[in-house]
Design an enzyme around this catalytic site. Structure first.
Site, mmCIF file in Angstrom:
data_model
loop_
_atom_site.group_PDB
_atom_site.id
_atom_site.type_symbol
_atom_site.label_atom_id
_atom_site.label_comp_id
_atom_site.label_asym_id
_atom_site.label_seq_id
_atom_site.Cartn_x
_atom_site.Cartn_y
_atom_site.Cartn_z
ATOM 1 N N GLN A 192 -10.030 -3.719 -3.791
ATOM 2 C CA GLN A 192 -11.336 -3.270 -3.320
ATOM 3 C C GLN A 192 -12.412 -3.569 -4.362
ATOM 4 O O GLN A 192 -13.512 -4.035 -4.039
ATOM 5 C CB GLN A 192 -11.294 -1.756 -3.037
ATOM 6 C CG GLN A 192 -12.618 -1.215 -2.544
ATOM 7 C CD GLN A 192 -13.021 -1.820 -1.209
ATOM 8 O OE1 GLN A 192 -12.238 -1.817 -0.271
ATOM 9 N NE2 GLN A 192 -14.227 -2.359 -1.125
ATOM 10 N N ASP A 227 -17.305 7.290 -1.643
ATOM 11 C CA ASP A 227 -16.103 7.068 -0.831
ATOM 12 C C ASP A 227 -15.833 8.391 -0.116
ATOM 13 O O ASP A 227 -16.429 9.436 -0.443
ATOM 14 C CB ASP A 227 -14.933 6.671 -1.749
ATOM 15 C CG ASP A 227 -13.668 6.303 -0.980
ATOM 16 O OD1 ASP A 227 -13.753 6.064 0.247
ATOM 17 O OD2 ASP A 227 -12.583 6.254 -1.607
ATOM 18 N N HIS A 232 -7.137 1.198 -6.595
ATOM 19 C CA HIS A 232 -7.373 0.269 -5.481
ATOM 20 C C HIS A 232 -8.055 -0.996 -6.036
ATOM 21 O O HIS A 232 -9.228 -1.270 -5.750
ATOM 22 C CB HIS A 232 -8.258 0.937 -4.420
ATOM 23 C CG HIS A 232 -8.271 0.258 -3.094
ATOM 24 N ND1 HIS A 232 -7.510 -0.859 -2.806
ATOM 25 C CD2 HIS A 232 -8.966 0.531 -1.951
ATOM 26 C CE1 HIS A 232 -7.738 -1.229 -1.556
ATOM 27 N NE2 HIS A 232 -8.617 -0.407 -1.013
ATOM 28 N N CYS A 256 -16.400 1.575 0.246
ATOM 29 C CA CYS A 256 -15.250 0.704 0.550
ATOM 30 C C CYS A 256 -14.869 0.752 2.022
ATOM 31 O O CYS A 256 -14.207 -0.153 2.510
ATOM 32 C CB CYS A 256 -14.065 1.080 -0.325
ATOM 33 S SG CYS A 256 -13.380 2.708 0.008
ATOM 34 N N ARG A 292 -13.670 -8.760 0.870
ATOM 35 C CA ARG A 292 -12.226 -8.524 0.664
ATOM 36 C C ARG A 292 -11.452 -9.810 0.968
ATOM 37 O O ARG A 292 -10.479 -10.138 0.294
ATOM 38 C CB ARG A 292 -11.719 -7.391 1.576
ATOM 39 C CG ARG A 292 -12.286 -6.013 1.314
ATOM 40 C CD ARG A 292 -11.794 -5.427 0.006
ATOM 41 N NE ARG A 292 -10.335 -5.376 -0.091
ATOM 42 C CZ ARG A 292 -9.564 -4.390 0.387
ATOM 43 N NH1 ARG A 292 -10.114 -3.356 0.956
ATOM 44 N NH2 ARG A 292 -8.246 -4.423 0.245
ATOM 45 N N ARG A 297 0.883 -1.184 0.000
ATOM 46 C CA ARG A 297 0.000 0.000 0.000
ATOM 47 C C ARG A 297 0.909 1.220 0.000
ATOM 48 O O ARG A 297 1.686 1.419 0.947
ATOM 49 C CB ARG A 297 -0.923 -0.012 1.215
ATOM 50 C CG ARG A 297 -1.640 1.302 1.401
ATOM 51 C CD ARG A 297 -2.758 1.243 2.413
ATOM 52 N NE ARG A 297 -3.905 0.547 1.859
ATOM 53 C CZ ARG A 297 -5.139 0.624 2.357
ATOM 54 N NH1 ARG A 297 -5.371 1.363 3.420
ATOM 55 N NH2 ARG A 297 -6.132 -0.020 1.810
HETATM 56 N N1 CP Z 1 -11.271 -0.300 2.079
HETATM 57 C C1 CP Z 1 -10.017 -0.394 2.536
HETATM 58 O O1 CP Z 1 -9.057 -0.596 1.805
HETATM 59 O O2 CP Z 1 -9.912 -0.245 3.891
HETATM 60 P P1 CP Z 1 -8.577 -0.085 4.740
HETATM 61 O O3 CP Z 1 -7.997 1.262 4.419
HETATM 62 O O4 CP Z 1 -9.013 -0.197 6.154
HETATM 63 O O5 CP Z 1 -7.623 -1.174 4.342
HETATM 64 N N1 NVA Z 2 -9.954 6.736 -1.203
HETATM 65 C C1 NVA Z 2 -9.552 6.249 0.093
HETATM 66 C C2 NVA Z 2 -9.761 4.789 0.184
HETATM 67 C C3 NVA Z 2 -9.401 4.171 1.496
HETATM 68 C C4 NVA Z 2 -9.599 2.699 1.527
HETATM 69 C C5 NVA Z 2 -8.108 6.612 0.354
HETATM 70 O O1 NVA Z 2 -7.278 6.515 -0.548
HETATM 71 O O2 NVA Z 2 -7.811 7.019 1.474
#
Ligand code: CP
Ligand code: NVA
Length: 304
Positions: free
Chosen positions: A136, A223, A133, A262, A290, A106
């Protein structure tokens, strides 16, 4: 089952057939888990997870996925790695490849994933970047298939920020041949190149009008207005109240429309409690899925 791609950095790495196979295999793995018939498909395999950003769902679902399939996951914050002291991505990728069977990362900059995958001998999975992502969206399409029994031809409305999750949703709609209508304030549209590419495969509409986007939608998605990589504290003001998914806006969607997010959500901001906790919301199934889609992905990539 094998994938043509070594890595999953974006959903456009997948063919339509592979995308659908991943979803169907995830549904099968979920049924096996519920019947306590999970097979040790990743026995003795190890996943390394690197986090530059916080996570709840991604971290836990990947770790549980590896455990339930007989493997193991190692969780690393990039701050605790030699990366933080200047070791190169190239050397990090080469080193980790000697120990583990797969790397999930990540990150902020999507290019970092490209570099990691270039020098890694093992598959690299995008666990969220500033631009995409994909994991997701695999879970989201599994959830849609469970609830609607099909994907092709449905209409999905995206309300709010044209962010990383939105970009991957566009890729997903192109693969699933689902229509997508996106309502964002001016200046917050999704990535133009992603939209242009997807428009070759399906109908992608961009508007500033949420009630137009949501009209007759089978699925309504939003989101957070402030993603982890966003720095402007005044950003949310550009979205509220017009782009909030509330009961009034939901009335424009189909009666049997489902609501997805998400997570993590900011209740009262991009969505009201009445919607996210209401009867149309499927956010907890979405979060659970997930686990199942990541299992399927790990099996497909590690055994490729
Ligand atoms: N939706 C998602 O990726 O959640 P987290 O940021 O908690 O991993
Ligand atoms: N768009 C959000 C998604 C988190 C899972 C971010 O990037 O923070």
């Amino acid at each position: 089952m094998k994938l043509k791609t070594k890595n999953l950095l974006t959903l456009s790495d997948l063919t339509k057939k592979e995308f659908n196979q991943l979803i169907d295999f995830s549904i099968k793995l979920k049924k096996e888990l519920k019947k306590e018939k999970t097979k040790p498909l990743l026995k003795n395999k190890t996943l390394t997870m690197i986090f530059q950003k916080p996570s709840t769902r991604t971290r836990v679902s990947f770790e549980v996925a590896m455990f339930q399939l007989g493997g193991h996951a190692i969780n690393l914050s990039s701050n605790d790695m030699q990366l933080s002291r200047g070791e190169s991505i190239e050397d990090t990728a080469k080193t980790l490849s000697r120990y583990t069977d797969c790397i999930m990362a990540r990150v902020y900059d999507h290019n970092l994933l490209e570099k990691l995958s270039e020098f890694s001998a093992v598959p690299v999975i995008n666990g969220l970047s500033d631009t995409f992502h994909p994991c997701q969206i695999l879970a989201d399409f599994m959830t849609i298939k469970e609830k609607k029994r099909k994907l092709k031809g449905l209409k999905l409305a995206w309300i709010g920020d044209g962010n990383n999750v939105c970009n991957s949703m566009i890729n997903g709609c192109a693969l699933a041949e689902m229509k997508m209508s996106i309502a964002t304030p001016k200046g917050f549209e999704p990535n133009r190149r992603v939209v242009n590419k997807a428009q070759k495969f399906t109908d992608i509409e961009i508007t500033t009008d949420p009630s137009k986007a949501i009209k007759n939608a089978d699925i309504v998605v939003t989101d957070t207005f402030t993603s982890i990589h966003n720095r402007d504290p005044k950003r949310t003001k550009k979205f509220i109240p017009k782009y909030q998914v509330n009961s009034n806006l939901m009335k424009h969607a189909k009666k049997n429309a489902i609501f997805m997010h998400c997570l993590p959500a900011k209740r009262g901001s991009e969505v009201t409690s009445s919607v996210i906790d209401g009867p149309q919301s499927v956010v907890w199934d979405e979060a659970e899925n997930r686990l199942h889609t990541q299992k399927a992905l790990l099996v497909f990539l590690i055994h490729a």
